[in-house]
Design a protein around this motif. Structure first.
Motif, PDB file in Angstrom:
ATOM      1  N   GLU A  21      39.691  55.147  38.335  1.00 21.56           N
ATOM      2  CA  GLU A  21      40.190  54.261  37.284  1.00 21.56           C
ATOM      3  C   GLU A  21      39.485  52.903  37.348  1.00 21.56           C
ATOM      4  N   VAL A  22      39.243  52.401  38.547  1.00 20.16           N
ATOM      5  CA  VAL A  22      38.505  51.144  38.711  1.00 20.16           C
ATOM      6  C   VAL A  22      37.078  51.306  38.176  1.00 20.16           C
ATOM      7  N   CYS A  23      36.440  52.418  38.483  1.00 18.15           N
ATOM      8  CA  CYS A  23      35.073  52.657  37.980  1.00 18.15           C
ATOM      9  C   CYS A  23      35.054  52.736  36.462  1.00 18.15           C
ATOM     10  N   ARG A  24      36.039  53.426  35.871  1.00 19.62           N
ATOM     11  CA  ARG A  24      36.105  53.507  34.406  1.00 19.62           C
ATOM     12  C   ARG A  24      36.246  52.111  33.796  1.00 19.62           C
ATOM     13  N   ALA A  25      37.122  51.308  34.385  1.00 23.92           N
ATOM     14  CA  ALA A  25      37.326  49.948  33.875  1.00 23.92           C
ATOM     15  C   ALA A  25      36.062  49.104  34.028  1.00 23.92           C
ATOM     16  N   ALA A  26      35.377  49.266  35.148  1.00 27.08           N
ATOM     17  CA  ALA A  26      34.148  48.497  35.368  1.00 27.08           C
ATOM     18  C   ALA A  26      33.103  48.841  34.308  1.00 27.08           C
ATOM     19  N   PHE A  27      32.916  50.127  34.046  1.00 27.77           N
ATOM     20  CA  PHE A  27      31.888  50.532  33.091  1.00 27.77           C
ATOM     21  C   PHE A  27      32.306  50.313  31.637  1.00 27.77           C
ATOM     22  N   ALA A  28      33.586  50.037  31.409  1.00 21.72           N
ATOM     23  CA  ALA A  28      34.025  49.661  30.059  1.00 21.72           C
ATOM     24  C   ALA A  28      33.541  48.253  29.717  1.00 21.72           C
ATOM     25  N   ASP A  29      33.193  47.487  30.736  1.00 21.48           N
ATOM     26  CA  ASP A  29      32.608  46.157  30.553  1.00 21.48           C
ATOM     27  C   ASP A  29      31.097  46.342  30.487  1.00 21.48           C
ATOM     28  N   THR A  30      30.502  46.036  29.354  1.00 19.93           N
ATOM     29  CA  THR A  30      29.074  46.304  29.148  1.00 19.93           C
ATOM     30  C   THR A  30      28.164  45.501  30.067  1.00 19.93           C
ATOM     31  N   ARG A  31      28.709  44.523  30.770  1.00 20.14           N
ATOM     32  CA  ARG A  31      27.898  43.733  31.696  1.00 20.14           C
ATOM     33  C   ARG A  31      27.699  44.431  33.035  1.00 20.14           C
ATOM     34  N   ILE A  32      28.512  45.417  33.344  1.00 20.25           N
ATOM     35  CA  ILE A  32      28.470  46.065  34.662  1.00 20.25           C
ATOM     36  C   ILE A  32      27.693  47.372  34.580  1.00 20.25           C
ATOM     37  N   PHE A  33      26.700  47.497  35.458  1.00 18.24           N
ATOM     38  CA  PHE A  33      25.840  48.678  35.483  1.00 18.24           C
ATOM     39  C   PHE A  33      25.954  49.464  36.777  1.00 18.24           C
ATOM     40  N   ARG A  34      26.632  48.903  37.776  1.00 19.71           N
ATOM     41  CA  ARG A  34      26.662  49.562  39.083  1.00 19.71           C
ATOM     42  C   ARG A  34      27.975  49.268  39.793  1.00 19.71           C
ATOM     43  N   VAL A  35      28.568  50.325  40.359  1.00 21.17           N
ATOM     44  CA  VAL A  35      29.713  50.189  41.262  1.00 21.17           C
ATOM     45  C   VAL A  35      29.246  50.758  42.591  1.00 21.17           C
ATOM     46  N   GLN A  36      29.314  49.937  43.630  1.00 27.28           N
ATOM     47  CA  GLN A  36      28.830  50.381  44.936  1.00 27.28           C
ATOM     48  C   GLN A  36      29.918  50.219  45.982  1.00 27.28           C
ATOM     49  N   ALA A  37      29.746  50.928  47.092  1.00 24.72           N
ATOM     50  CA  ALA A  37      30.697  50.845  48.201  1.00 24.72           C
ATOM     51  C   ALA A  37      29.955  51.139  49.496  1.00 24.72           C
ATOM     52  N   LEU A  38      30.407  50.490  50.542  1.00 22.86           N
ATOM     53  CA  LEU A  38      29.892  50.732  51.882  1.00 22.86           C
ATOM     54  C   LEU A  38      31.004  51.306  52.730  1.00 22.86           C
ATOM     55  N   CYS A  39      30.655  52.189  53.640  1.00 27.21           N
ATOM     56  CA  CYS A  39      31.647  52.626  54.624  1.00 27.21           C
ATOM     57  C   CYS A  39      30.966  52.787  55.974  1.00 27.21           C
ATOM     58  N   ASP A  40      31.728  52.558  57.007  1.00 22.88           N
ATOM     59  CA  ASP A  40      31.235  52.718  58.369  1.00 22.88           C
ATOM     60  C   ASP A  40      30.712  54.140  58.545  1.00 22.88           C
ATOM     61  N   GLU A  41      29.650  54.265  59.309  1.00 23.00           N
ATOM     62  CA  GLU A  41      29.028  55.574  59.519  1.00 23.00           C
ATOM     63  C   GLU A  41      29.990  56.615  60.067  1.00 23.00           C
ATOM     64  N   GLU A  42      31.026  56.195  60.784  1.00 25.91           N
ATOM     65  CA  GLU A  42      31.999  57.133  61.354  1.00 25.91           C
ATOM     66  C   GLU A  42      33.139  57.466  60.403  1.00 25.91           C
ATOM     67  N   ASN A  43      33.254  56.739  59.319  1.00 30.25           N
ATOM     68  CA  ASN A  43      34.416  56.873  58.447  1.00 30.25           C
ATOM     69  C   ASN A  43      34.197  57.971  57.398  1.00 30.25           C
ATOM     70  N   ARG A  44      34.269  59.198  57.858  1.00 23.22           N
ATOM     71  CA  ARG A  44      34.009  60.348  56.989  1.00 23.22           C
ATOM     72  C   ARG A  44      35.035  60.463  55.859  1.00 23.22           C
ATOM     73  N   ARG A  45      36.286  60.097  56.113  1.00 27.31           N
ATOM     74  CA  ARG A  45      37.318  60.179  55.064  1.00 27.31           C
ATOM     75  C   ARG A  45      36.965  59.287  53.874  1.00 27.31           C
ATOM     76  N   SER A  46      36.535  58.057  54.150  1.00 25.06           N
ATOM     77  CA  SER A  46      36.170  57.150  53.058  1.00 25.06           C
ATOM     78  C   SER A  46      34.926  57.643  52.331  1.00 25.06           C
ATOM     79  N   ALA A  47      33.963  58.157  53.069  1.00 19.61           N
ATOM     80  CA  ALA A  47      32.763  58.700  52.434  1.00 19.61           C
ATOM     81  C   ALA A  47      33.149  59.827  51.484  1.00 19.61           C
ATOM     82  N   ARG A  48      34.090  60.648  51.887  1.00 14.31           N
ATOM     83  CA  ARG A  48      34.531  61.764  51.042  1.00 14.31           C
ATOM     84  C   ARG A  48      35.190  61.253  49.756  1.00 14.31           C
TER      85      ARG A  48
END
Length: 181
Positions: A116-143
């Protein structure tokens, strides 16, 4: 739509800016759990007062319309606070992060909120990218990131500082979704 809206609704969830009266429930749900904060930049809270202080910082960021802003993720049917989705913005992109209480894991809540956050971000024509970082061990977040369609873009060496995990910066994995993906 201009990003960020103060509230987003999905089928099961309300993603909204925090209020001070959320402190007790947020403390119980996610903020006091060291397992949840293992890969975050802050340590588990020891009291609802500490959670209230954090909520006040987030409220101030919303009021000032700048800095890192955080929504609380709440179930629509019973109002239970499940966790958070936060973001920082830079010109044409936003970077998101999240936390979810352990009792709510593996139910699809965070992918639903993040989508839902990604949909809202891309509804704003100024936003072209949604990115996220996760710790290399944090497999749950990567999923979670993969479930919303984010693609793995690479490893940032010694990038993330997660004081609950180590005093030494760890490698982080970069994921992103770009307009048109």
């Amino acid at each position: 739509m201009e990003f960020p809206p103060e509230e987003l609704l999905s089928r099961r969830l309300r993603v909204r800016r925090p209020r001070l009266d959320d402190a007790e429930q947020a403390f119980e749900s996610y903020a006091s759990d060291a397992t949840i904060t293992r890969y975050l930049t802050w340590t588990a809270h020891t009291s609802p007062a500490q959670t209230r202080e954090q909520l006040q910082q987030w409220i101030d960021a919303w009021d000032l319309q700048m800095g890192h802003r955080v929504w609380l993720v709440q179930r629509r049917d019973d109002g239970v606070i499940l966790g958070t989705v936060g973001f920082s913005s830079w010109f044409h992109r936003i970077e998101v992060g999240f936390a979810l209480g352990r009792p709510f894991w593996a139910r699809g809540y965070m992918p639903e909120a993040l989508a839902e956050v990604c949909r809202a971000a891309f509804a704003d024509t100024r936003i072209f990218r949604v990115q996220a970082l996760c710790d290399e061990e944090n497999r749950r977040s990567a999923r979670v990131l993969e479930k919303v369609g984010m693609q793995y873009e690479g490893r940032l060496r010694s990038y993330g500082y997660h004081p609950n995990r180590s005093d030494v910066p760890s490698d982080c994995l970069m994921y992103a979704l770009v307009r048109g993906d």
